[in-house]
Write an enzyme that holds these catalytic residues in place. Structure first.
Site, PDB file in Angstrom:
ATOM      1  N   ILE A  34       0.824  -1.225   0.000  1.00 29.67           N
ATOM      2  CA  ILE A  34       0.000   0.000   0.000  1.00 29.67           C
ATOM      3  C   ILE A  34       0.852   1.268   0.000  1.00 29.67           C
ATOM      4  CG2 ILE A  34      -2.111  -0.975   0.980  1.00 29.67           C
ATOM      5  CD1 ILE A  34      -1.166  -0.067   3.742  1.00 29.67           C
ATOM      6  N   GLY A  35       2.122   1.140   0.172  1.00 22.70           N
ATOM      7  CA  GLY A  35       2.952   2.349   0.133  1.00 22.70           C
ATOM      8  C   GLY A  35       4.385   2.010   0.452  1.00 22.70           C
ATOM      9  N   ALA A  36       5.160   3.093   0.484  1.00 16.76           N
ATOM     10  CA  ALA A  36       6.583   2.870   0.776  1.00 16.76           C
ATOM     11  C   ALA A  36       6.957   3.683   1.992  1.00 16.76           C
ATOM     12  CB  ALA A  36       7.407   3.307  -0.417  1.00 16.76           C
ATOM     13  N   PHE A  41      11.823   2.550   5.791  1.00 11.96           N
ATOM     14  CA  PHE A  41      12.634   1.345   5.953  1.00 11.96           C
ATOM     15  C   PHE A  41      12.250   0.226   4.993  1.00 11.96           C
ATOM     16  CE2 PHE A  41      12.734   3.567   9.968  1.00 11.96           C
ATOM     17  CZ  PHE A  41      14.085   3.556  10.282  1.00 11.96           C
ATOM     18  N   GLY A  42      11.177   0.422   4.270  1.00 10.65           N
ATOM     19  CA  GLY A  42      10.758  -0.639   3.357  1.00 10.65           C
ATOM     20  C   GLY A  42       9.303  -0.468   2.994  1.00 10.65           C
ATOM     21  N   GLU A  43       8.736  -1.482   2.342  1.00  9.09           N
ATOM     22  CA  GLU A  43       7.364  -1.355   1.895  1.00  9.09           C
ATOM     23  C   GLU A  43       6.350  -1.420   3.049  1.00  9.09           C
ATOM     24  OE1 GLU A  43       8.420  -4.322  -0.475  1.00  9.09           O
ATOM     25  OE2 GLU A  43       8.795  -3.064  -2.229  1.00  9.09           O
ATOM     26  N   VAL A  44       5.211  -0.813   2.790  1.00 12.98           N
ATOM     27  CA  VAL A  44       4.087  -0.942   3.724  1.00 12.98           C
ATOM     28  C   VAL A  44       3.036  -1.761   2.975  1.00 12.98           C
ATOM     29  CG1 VAL A  44       2.389   0.246   5.154  1.00 12.98           C
ATOM     30  CG2 VAL A  44       4.600   1.323   4.708  1.00 12.98           C
ATOM     31  N   LYS A  66       4.313  -3.053   8.155  1.00  9.51           N
ATOM     32  CA  LYS A  66       5.489  -2.274   7.741  1.00  9.51           C
ATOM     33  C   LYS A  66       6.658  -3.242   7.732  1.00  9.51           C
ATOM     34  CE  LYS A  66       4.627   2.440   9.251  1.00  9.51           C
ATOM     35  NZ  LYS A  66       5.134   3.551  10.050  1.00  9.51           N
ATOM     36  N   ASP A  87       6.393  15.415  15.380  1.00  9.40           N
ATOM     37  CA  ASP A  87       6.167  15.421  13.929  1.00  9.40           C
ATOM     38  C   ASP A  87       4.669  15.282  13.630  1.00  9.40           C
ATOM     39  OD1 ASP A  87       6.727  15.561  11.270  1.00  9.40           O
ATOM     40  OD2 ASP A  87       7.535  13.530  11.086  1.00  9.40           O
TER      41      ASP A  87
HETATM   42  O1  ACK Z   1      -1.429   7.717   2.352  1.00 14.10           O
HETATM   43  P1  ACK Z   1      -1.313   6.260   2.418  1.00 14.10           P
HETATM   44  O2  ACK Z   1      -2.199   5.375   1.687  1.00 14.10           O
HETATM   45  O3  ACK Z   1      -1.284   5.812   3.941  1.00 14.10           O
HETATM   46  O4  ACK Z   1       0.235   5.882   2.144  1.00 14.10           O
HETATM   47  C1  ACK Z   1       0.953   5.753   3.277  1.00 14.10           C
HETATM   48  C2  ACK Z   1       1.835   4.553   3.166  1.00 14.10           C
HETATM   49  O5  ACK Z   1       1.263   3.510   3.903  1.00 14.10           O
HETATM   50  C3  ACK Z   1       3.235   4.806   3.683  1.00 14.10           C
HETATM   51  O6  ACK Z   1       3.194   5.179   5.035  1.00 14.10           O
HETATM   52  C4  ACK Z   1       0.010   3.920   4.366  1.00 14.10           C
HETATM   53  N1  ACK Z   1      -0.152   3.396   5.714  1.00 14.10           N
HETATM   54  C5  ACK Z   1       0.725   3.418   6.712  1.00 14.10           C
HETATM   55  N2  ACK Z   1       0.185   2.830   7.800  1.00 14.10           N
HETATM   56  C6  ACK Z   1      -1.050   2.413   7.430  1.00 14.10           C
HETATM   57  C7  ACK Z   1      -2.083   1.745   8.113  1.00 14.10           C
HETATM   58  N3  ACK Z   1      -1.961   1.388   9.398  1.00 14.10           N
HETATM   59  N4  ACK Z   1      -3.190   1.471   7.464  1.00 14.10           N
HETATM   60  C8  ACK Z   1      -3.312   1.844   6.187  1.00 14.10           C
HETATM   61  N5  ACK Z   1      -2.366   2.469   5.494  1.00 14.10           N
HETATM   62  C9  ACK Z   1      -1.241   2.764   6.121  1.00 14.10           C
HETATM   63  C10 ACK Z   1      -0.029   5.415   4.366  1.00 14.10           C
END
Ligand code: ACK
Length: 956
Positions: free
Chosen positions: A595-597, A600-603, A621, A714
């Site tokens: 779902i994202g980066a 430290f690595g992919e999310v 994460k 932050d």
């Molecule tokens: O804006 P986004 O979709 O929401 O893109 C970032 C990406 O991962 C990198 O941080 C998404 N993200 C982070 N933590 C979560 C979470 N707990 N649930 C859903 N998306 C997340 C974040």
């Protein structure tokens, strides 16, 4: 010799019994040029010779003179008696009529024979343009004898006729009191001069001339077939008709040709030709064309705070009627062209709103700083008949001003001690802004020369240091940024009497026990059930700092609340991780999507299936391969922090995977991702209440963190995550000390990496990071939220931002941002950090705003803007307080009111978010009892049905 044959009384009888007063108005078809009966003073007629005609000076019962001339020289030879009238103007008439009323004595009835007796007299006229006979007046001739002069003048007269009596009378008649009054009418014409004289010649009769009336005939003003025909003098010749063209009356038009009528010599209108008909939109009613009036004109307004005086002029067109009334329609202008909404029932109209007969009205109790559009409508008795015609309004746009709050209406007494009285009161009906504080004025009854004023931010307080058994007068007023409202009326309350020493001691111990019990109860209720908190302070006389000590910023802090532990205090970071985070076996996790980066690595995301637990969606994460030990430690740092928190507005850590690779941090899954992207994607899509609900959630999370003693450093919209219910949760606890993973963070001159735009000046300048600097960042988040993800300070460079903030520049209010929220942002950006609000105060204020959405109606930057307080899926009747009833009232209505606070804490501040809740969500919020869950879920299902029936959001 007897010459007088009638007594004056006999004439009196004659005139009063037989001569009926002739009243004629404009509708008469004749006009009198002379009427001897109506002349009040001397008639001024001239008789010649002097012993001929004589005037009988009598008055009637109203003491009006009766002008009767008589002559009766029947026994004398050669009578030639003349009676001349004054000059009579013809007024343009070519033919005039002379009506004579007279009595004439029968010669046979006279004693002594009838030798010279006559039974007629002659009537003459003489035309002239001036008021004189052209050869000089009677008897003024020079060089000639009076006799000759008289003969000359009389010779100029033209005879009209010899007048004889139809009825003459005898003395016997007189005895019977029967008067024989003759009426003779002669006409005269064509006349060519401006006027004429009349003269009556007696040659030896016994006459009493009782009245002379001269008139001409005319066709009087007439309205026929909606046409007006003016007064018309007929032609002089009997056969001639005068054609007259009529004028169509107001609001009518000729049908085919102009209407015409013909005036006969008898003063009658004959032969109508053509007619008029009412113009379209008008109806013929009682011979006139009537319709609705045109719009009122020259409308002006005069604004005085929240009152408007409207004034206008009568319409140009009355619609042919005199019963014009005015109606006022008051509408509030919604921002962004969303239209108009009728003013609510609280607005007052003086003297009234509809059916005004005067051309002004006072409209009071409007909202401050609000645009209104008034429509002024003129109506009359036929407006309803002419409904199809477009209504004629004049509209007037008005912007109200700032206004002080209305007075507090009721002050109530709570517990009264011997030296204290607890007071409470309701917010003023019209706060006209955010209430900043209340002033309580009090004094001992009848000692009003000295009084005390104390302040409170709450609507309750305990007034202390009072005398026992004494009556005090209390008055309360509210203050907003517009100033103080007026004080409430006076309320009289009494303190309790002194207690005896023993009873006081007993009382004291009872009080002590009661206080202990109450505190325990309060602790239990507040700490464990509802997390109830007080906001602001209520002991007005105490210093706010002191308050803080007692009440810890207004809410009671209970011993035993966990404090954040810095993982640094652990020598082995792994130990810290496992202290606070649960190790999860990687086999329970399936990675389904990236779902994202992250730094430290992919999310990724996917389901977590823990044994014995329901499957849940999680975010994963990962730490990319090839990491250093240092990176691994930093990566897991976040889990060590997150694992210490347990709050509905803080992202929840499910666990970590450290025993296999890749190393993972597992958190709850937030369907809508990060707040900044989410807002940008949904620009303008939310109601103010929804936005405030999000802000409330974030503030609540931050309050929790600051209570834990954790400084985020932050806080920014990019570090807030949003779930499917719009619940916002604070995340990114990564390396909050050094902010390495925030692309917004920039290196400062002192070497640290700081997200300049979000950071308080003292944190930038000397790394003074505190909850107060988090509050500054929170203000920036508020700005981001209200501007739907706009970048703070836009494209300004970091250096320029630092400089601008240093020079006291602050971000302007976002478009359509309620004033109350912008004030709060500005407070968060106070240079002096101790002046910034605390998170619990922020939560408290936002709660208040949510409960009273009216306070969000005024928008910044422009007094014309009113916020879009959309209320979702509720039946709205224009009352912006309706929202406040929803969540708590809904819960109350199903006897689940105890969970209100938990719902709020969980971010479920509106019914639309609640409608999406599942049993799992309920559990998460803290509804653990199965029976309660069932009850709430059933009600939510009912609510969904209702909402589906109300398809669209409703503007209020
Ligand atoms: O804006 P986004 O979709 O929401 O893109 C970032 C990406 O991962 C990198 O941080 C998404 N993200 C982070 N933590 C979560 C979470 N707990 N649930 C859903 N998306 C997340 C974040």
């Amino acid at each position: 010799m007897k010459t007088i044959v009638f007594t004056s009384q006999e004439y009196m009888l004659c005139s009063s019994f037989e001569m009926v007063e002739d009243h004629c108005n404009t509708e008469c078809n004749y006009v009198n040029l002379l009427d001897s009966r109506s002349v009040m003073g001397d008639l001024g007629w001239v008789a010649y010779p002097k012993n001929g005609w004589e005037e009988i000076g009598e008055v009637d019962e109203d003491y009006a003179p009766i002008h009767t001339y008589q002559v009766c020289r029947v026994m004398e030879q050669n009578q030639n008696n003349w009676l001349h009238t004054n000059w009579i103007l013809t007024e343009g008439a070519q033919r005039v009529y002379i009506e004579l009323k007279f009595t004439l004595r029968d010669c046979n009835s006279l004693p002594g024979g009838v030798g010279t007796c006559k039974e007629t007299f002659n009537m003459y006229y003489y035309e002239t343009d001036g008021g004189e006979l052209e050869d000089g007046d009677m008897g003024d001739g020079e060089g000639i004898t009076e006799e000759e002069d008289r003969a000359l003048k009389e010779s100029q007269y033209i005879k009209i006729d010899t007048i004889a009596a139809d009825e003459s009378f005898t003395e016997l008649d007189l005895g019977d009191r029967v008067m024989k009054l003759n009426t003779e009418v002669r006409d005269l014409g064509p006349l060519t001069r401006k006027g004429f004289f009349l003269a009556f010649q007696d040659l030896g009769a016994c006459i009493a001339l009782v009245s002379v009336r001269v008139f001409y005939k005319r066709c009087p003003f007439l309205v026929k077939s909606l046409a007006e025909f003016s007064d018309t003098i007929p032609a002089s010749e009997a056969s001639q008709l005068v054609e007259v063209v009529g004028r169509c009356i107001n609001n009518s038009l000729p049908l085919y040709e102009p209407p015409r009528m013909h005036c006969s010599t008898e003063g009658e209108w004959l032969v109508p030709i053509g007619k008029c008909v009412c113009q379209p939109g008008f109806e013929e009613i009682l011979g006139s064309c009537q319709g609705p009036p045109s719009a009122p004109r020259n409308a002006i307004s005069n604004v005085n705070e929240t009152s408007v005086f409207l004034e206008w002029s009568v319409p140009m067109e009355s619609g042919g009627r005199k019963d014009i009334r005015y109606n006022v329609l008051c509408r509030q202008v919604l921002p962004d062209g969303r239209g108009l909404e009728e003013c609510g029932p609280n607005v007052r109209f003086l003297p009234r709103q509809v059916g005004l007969s005067n051309t002004s009205v006072m409209v009071a109790d409007l909202q401050s700083h609000t645009n209104y559009s008034f429509l002024l409508e003129a109506i009359n008795g036929v407006s309803e008949l002419a409904k199809d015609r477009t209504k004629q309004y004049v509209s007037l746009n008005v912007t109200t001003n700032q206004a002080a709050p209305s007075p507090v209406s009721v002050v109530r007494k709570g517990h009264a001690g011997k030296s204290s009285i607890a007071l409470s009161w309701a917010e003023p009906d019209r706060p006209n802004g955010i209430i900043l504080e209340y002033e309580i004025k009090y004094f001992e009854k009848e000692q009003d020369s000295s009084y005390t004023i104390i302040k409170s931010r709450e609507t309750e307080m305990v007034v202390e240091s009072l005398k026992p058994s004494s009556v005090y007068i209390f008055q309360v007023r509210a203050r907003t940024s517009a100033g103080y409202g007026t004080f409430s009326r006076r309320f009289e309350f009494q303190t309790s009497p002194y207690l005896t020493a023993t009873s006081e001691r007993a009382q004291a111990s009872i009080v002590a026990v009661a206080i202990t019990l109450a505190l325990v109860l309060l602790a239990v209720v507040a700490g464990f059930l509802l997390s109830g908190r007080r906001c602001g302070y209520s002991k007005a006389k105490q210093d706010p700092e002191e308050e803080k000590m007692h009440f810890h910023n207004g809410h009671i802090k209970f011993p035993g609340v966990r404090t954040y532990v810095d993982p640094l205090t652990y020598e082995d970071p792994n130990q810290a991780v496992h202290e606070f985070a649960q190790e999860i076996d990687v086999s329970f996790i399936s990675i389904e999507r990236i779902i994202g980066a992250g730094e430290f690595g992919e999310v990724c995301s996917g389901p977590l299936r823990l044994p014995g637990k329901r499957e849940m969606q999680v975010a994963i994460k990962t730490l990319k391969a090839g990491y250093t030990e240092h990176q691994r430690r930093d990566f897991l740092w976040e889990a060590s922090i997150m694992g210490q928190f347990n709050h509905p507005n803080i992202i929840r850590l499910e666990g970590v995977v450290t025993k296999s690779k890749p190393v993972m941090i597992i958190t709850e899954y937030m369907e809508n991702g990060s707040l900044d992207t989410f807002l940008k994607k949904n620009d303008g899509q939310f109601t103010v209440i929804q936005l405030v609900g999000m802000l409330r959630g974030i503030a609540s999370g931050m309050r929790y963190l600051s209570d834990m003693g954790y400084v985020h450093r932050d806080l920014a919209a990019r570090n807030i995550l949003v779930n499917s219910n719009l619940v916002c949760k604070v995340s990114d606890f990564g390396l909050s000390r050094v902010l390495e993973d925030d692309p917004e963070a920039a290196y400062t001159t002192r070497g640290g990496k700081i997200p300049i735009r979000w950071t308080a000046p003292e944190a930038i300048a000397y790394r003074k990071f505190t909850s107060a600097s988090d509050v500054w960042s929170y203000g920036i988040v508020m700005w981001e939220v209200m501007s739907y993800g706009e970048r703070p300070y836009w494209e300004m460079s970091n250096q320029d931002v630092i400089k601008a903030v240093e020079e006291s520049y602050r971000l302007p209010g976002p478009m359509d941002c309620p004033e109350a929220l912008y004030h709060l942002m500005m407070d968060c950006w106070q240079r002096e950090r101790s002046n910034r609000p605390k998170f619990d105060e922020i939560v408290c204020l936002l709660d208040k705003l949510i409960r009273n959405p009216c306070s969000l109606k005024n928008l910044v930057n422009s007094s014309h803007r009113v916020s879009n307080l959309l209320v979702e899926h509720t039946s709205v009747d224009g009352d912006c307080n309706i929202w406040s009833r929803t969540v708590s009232e809904w819960l109350d209505s199903i006897k689940m009111g105890r969970y209100t606070e938990l719902f709020m804490e969980g971010g479920y501040a509106s019914l639309d978010t609640i409608a999406l809740m599942t049993s799992e969500d309920l559990r998460r919020v803290g509804v653990n009892l199965a029976g309660h869950q069932k009850k709430i879920i059933t009600s939510i299902q009912e609510m969904r049905v209702l909402m589906n029936n109300s398809t669209t959001s409703v503007n209020i």
